[in-house]
Design a protein around this motif. Structure first.
Motif, mmCIF file in Angstrom:
data_model
loop_
_atom_site.group_PDB
_atom_site.id
_atom_site.type_symbol
_atom_site.label_atom_id
_atom_site.label_comp_id
_atom_site.label_asym_id
_atom_site.label_seq_id
_atom_site.Cartn_x
_atom_site.Cartn_y
_atom_site.Cartn_z
ATOM 1 N N LEU A 9 0.830 -1.202 0.000
ATOM 2 C CA LEU A 9 0.000 0.000 0.000
ATOM 3 C C LEU A 9 0.864 1.252 0.000
ATOM 4 O O LEU A 9 0.588 2.219 -0.734
ATOM 5 C CB LEU A 9 -0.928 -0.018 1.216
ATOM 6 N N ASP A 10 1.906 1.246 0.790
ATOM 7 C CA ASP A 10 2.812 2.411 0.813
ATOM 8 C C ASP A 10 3.434 2.640 -0.558
ATOM 9 O O ASP A 10 3.519 3.784 -1.039
ATOM 10 C CB ASP A 10 3.899 2.188 1.862
ATOM 11 N N LEU A 11 3.881 1.572 -1.215
ATOM 12 C CA LEU A 11 4.488 1.700 -2.538
ATOM 13 C C LEU A 11 3.476 2.190 -3.570
ATOM 14 O O LEU A 11 3.801 3.023 -4.436
ATOM 15 C CB LEU A 11 5.072 0.354 -2.974
ATOM 16 N N ALA A 12 2.243 1.684 -3.472
ATOM 17 C CA ALA A 12 1.206 2.105 -4.425
ATOM 18 C C ALA A 12 0.903 3.594 -4.275
ATOM 19 O O ALA A 12 0.715 4.308 -5.280
ATOM 20 C CB ALA A 12 -0.054 1.270 -4.214
ATOM 21 N N LYS A 13 0.844 4.077 -3.025
ATOM 22 C CA LYS A 13 0.590 5.505 -2.802
ATOM 23 C C LYS A 13 1.724 6.353 -3.374
ATOM 24 O O LYS A 13 1.491 7.399 -3.999
ATOM 25 C CB LYS A 13 0.424 5.776 -1.310
ATOM 26 N N VAL A 41 -3.815 1.919 -6.166
ATOM 27 C CA VAL A 41 -3.945 2.289 -4.757
ATOM 28 C C VAL A 41 -5.168 1.607 -4.148
ATOM 29 O O VAL A 41 -5.110 1.050 -3.036
ATOM 30 C CB VAL A 41 -4.049 3.813 -4.603
ATOM 31 N N VAL A 42 -6.275 1.638 -4.874
ATOM 32 C CA VAL A 42 -7.513 1.018 -4.373
ATOM 33 C C VAL A 42 -7.309 -0.483 -4.157
ATOM 34 O O VAL A 42 -7.717 -1.044 -3.133
ATOM 35 C CB VAL A 42 -8.673 1.273 -5.351
ATOM 36 N N THR A 43 -6.666 -1.137 -5.095
ATOM 37 C CA THR A 43 -6.407 -2.573 -4.972
ATOM 38 C C THR A 43 -5.529 -2.866 -3.754
ATOM 39 O O THR A 43 -5.790 -3.812 -2.993
ATOM 40 C CB THR A 43 -5.727 -3.097 -6.237
ATOM 41 N N ALA A 44 -4.508 -2.055 -3.543
ATOM 42 C CA ALA A 44 -3.620 -2.247 -2.396
ATOM 43 C C ALA A 44 -4.351 -1.971 -1.087
ATOM 44 O O ALA A 44 -4.138 -2.672 -0.078
ATOM 45 C CB ALA A 44 -2.396 -1.350 -2.532
#
Length: 473
Positions: A411-415, A428-431
């Protein structure tokens, strides 16, 4: 010689009627349980009994208080106690048959005879008084053990009812602890969802700002709002479930659901290593097994009772009193009457009724034996089930924790990728979805692990022991 023959015949008949009490049927039994957790080896080797107030092992003040409230106020527990008292009273009724009976009657009448009464004497008055005071003393000689068998069956049923009471008490206590654990799990889940809602709200605000500034699409904004509203829905559903669990606890402890409240706490149960022991110990530890075994004994006694109906019954009776037609001279020695003598009675022809009753009693005995086998086998299954859950949930919890940590890093990486424009908001939503699911799964597994520990307490019989058990009060 005839007296000796008659005595021998009577003893033989008595032996037929006094068949030995049948033992519960044998059940296949392993030497040890298969699913014992590795860390419980020492506790299982010693296998002491759990304390009567087993819940104190968890060192939880809220659980202690609720369990005491259940014992004092539970209507279900009070009903079980009333059923036990009924069994006690029924045994008292059966015991009364072992003692002589004494009855008294007083009768005073003014009688007018018919003029045409058959066999009426010429000097017999048309009207006269009749007063009778009579005492009747009776006693049935228990030649074939019918009465003693009935009493024995009643005592076994009373003891079985006592074990039923212990089983009901343990079941309610376990249900309370299990429901409180579920409520604690709901509290942890609600906290997670509230934190998630706040985080999604901040994320949605950020996407809204970007959308207003022209750097984020309407699709990104819609996805952020979907995540936020879905989480709010999950939060409300979880709060509803918590309320239902709180109401269930109120009913268990005999309180009104409208005014009862379980305060939220950060405390959590710790599952101690429980002394499971070996399968044969369950025969002494589980009250439901003891009750089933006692009902086999009671059914065996009832077979003996049915068989005694084939033999004569002997009653010793005495009647004595005063009788007079002159009330003024009622209490005179000349008005005394008495009768004494035994009565030997036997049914010569009954159309097979007694044989059918014996067959019915034997069928009840067979049913009780099979019920005992079922209870024992189910007890073994329940212990193995909870041990398997504890054994596997413990390892699964570590995997869930690692998965949650990995989902957090994702999640941090996706953001960061979204902030840098290297990824769409869908990533981001998927994470976010994966992280929330993994955290909730971790919390749910933790709750189920603790519930399995509580259910294991029930499976091994709590702190009850057939050896140490005393009649309930």
């Amino acid at each position: 010689m005839k007296i000796l023959y008659a005595t021998t015949l009577a003893l033989a008949l008595a032996a037929c009627a006094q068949a030995p009490v049948q033992q519960p049927p044998a059940v296949p039994m392993a030497d040890s349980f298969r699913e014992i957790p590795a860390g419980w080896a020492d506790a299982n080797a010693k296998a002491p009994l759990l304390p009567a107030e087993w819940w104190t092992m968890y060192q939880d003040p809220q659980l202690n208080q609720l369990e005491q409230q259940l014992i004092a106020n539970s209507p279900d527990l009070a009903s079980a106690l009333a059923r036990y008292k009924q069994a006690q009273a029924a045994t008292g009724v059966l015991r009364a048959a072992e003692s002589p009976t004494l009855g008294a009657s007083l009768n005073g009448q003014r009688i007018r005879q018919s003029d045409l009464k058959p066999l009426r004497g010429a000097t017999s008055p048309s009207e006269y008084n009749s007063g009778t005071l009579q005492f009747d003393l009776g006693y049935e000689v228990d030649l074939w053990g019918r009465i003693s068998k009935q009493v024995s069956a009643g005592v076994a049923q009373e003891r079985a009812a006592n074990a039923d009471l212990a089983a009901a008490r343990l079941s309610l206590q376990i249900q309370l602890a299990d429901t409180l654990l579920a409520l604690r799990g709901a509290d942890a889940d609600i906290k997670l969802l509230r934190d998630t809602e706040a985080a999604y709200q901040r994320q949605a605000d950020l996407v809204t700002q970007r959308h207003d500034g022209g750097t984020a699409s309407g699709l990104d904004l819609a996805r952020a709002q979907t995540q936020l509203e879905s989480t709010r829905s999950l939060l409300r559903q979880r709060q509803a479930q918590r309320s239902v669990q709180e109401h269930a606890i109120a009913a268990l402890v005999g309180a009104s659901a409208s005014s009862f409240k379980v305060e939220t706490t950060d405390a959590s149960f710790t599952t101690p290593a429980l002394p499971v022991g070996v399968p044969s110990l369950l025969l002494q530890r589980r009250p439901d097994i003891a009750a089933a075994a006692l009902r086999v004994a009671a059914a065996s006694d009832q077979v003996g009772v049915a068989r005694t109906a084939l033999f004569p019954s002997l009653n010793l009776g005495t009647s004595a009193g005063l009788q007079s037609s002159d009330f003024g001279r009622f209490a005179q020695a000349s008005n005394l009457f008495w009768a004494v003598g035994p009565t030997l009675a036997v049914s010569l022809l009954d159309g097979g009724r007694r044989k059918a009753q014996i067959a019915g009693a034997e069928a009840v005995l067979d049913e009780a034996g099979q019920r005992y086998r079922s209870v024992v086998l189910t007890a073994f299954q329940q212990v193995e089930d909870q041990l398997a859950l504890l054994n596997n949930y413990d390892e699964a919890a570590r995997f869930d924790h690692q998965a949650a940590e990995a989902a957090g890093r994702a999640l941090d990486l996706a953001k960061k990728r979204y902030d840098q424009g290297a990824a769409s908001y869908l990533e981001v939503v998927t994470a976010q979805t994966a992280y929330l699911q993994s955290r909730r799964s971790e919390l749910d597994l933790s709750t189920r692990y603790r519930q399995a520990g509580v259910q294991l307490v029930k499976a091994i019989g709590g702190g009850w022991s057939a050896v140490q058990a005393e009649p309930a009060t």
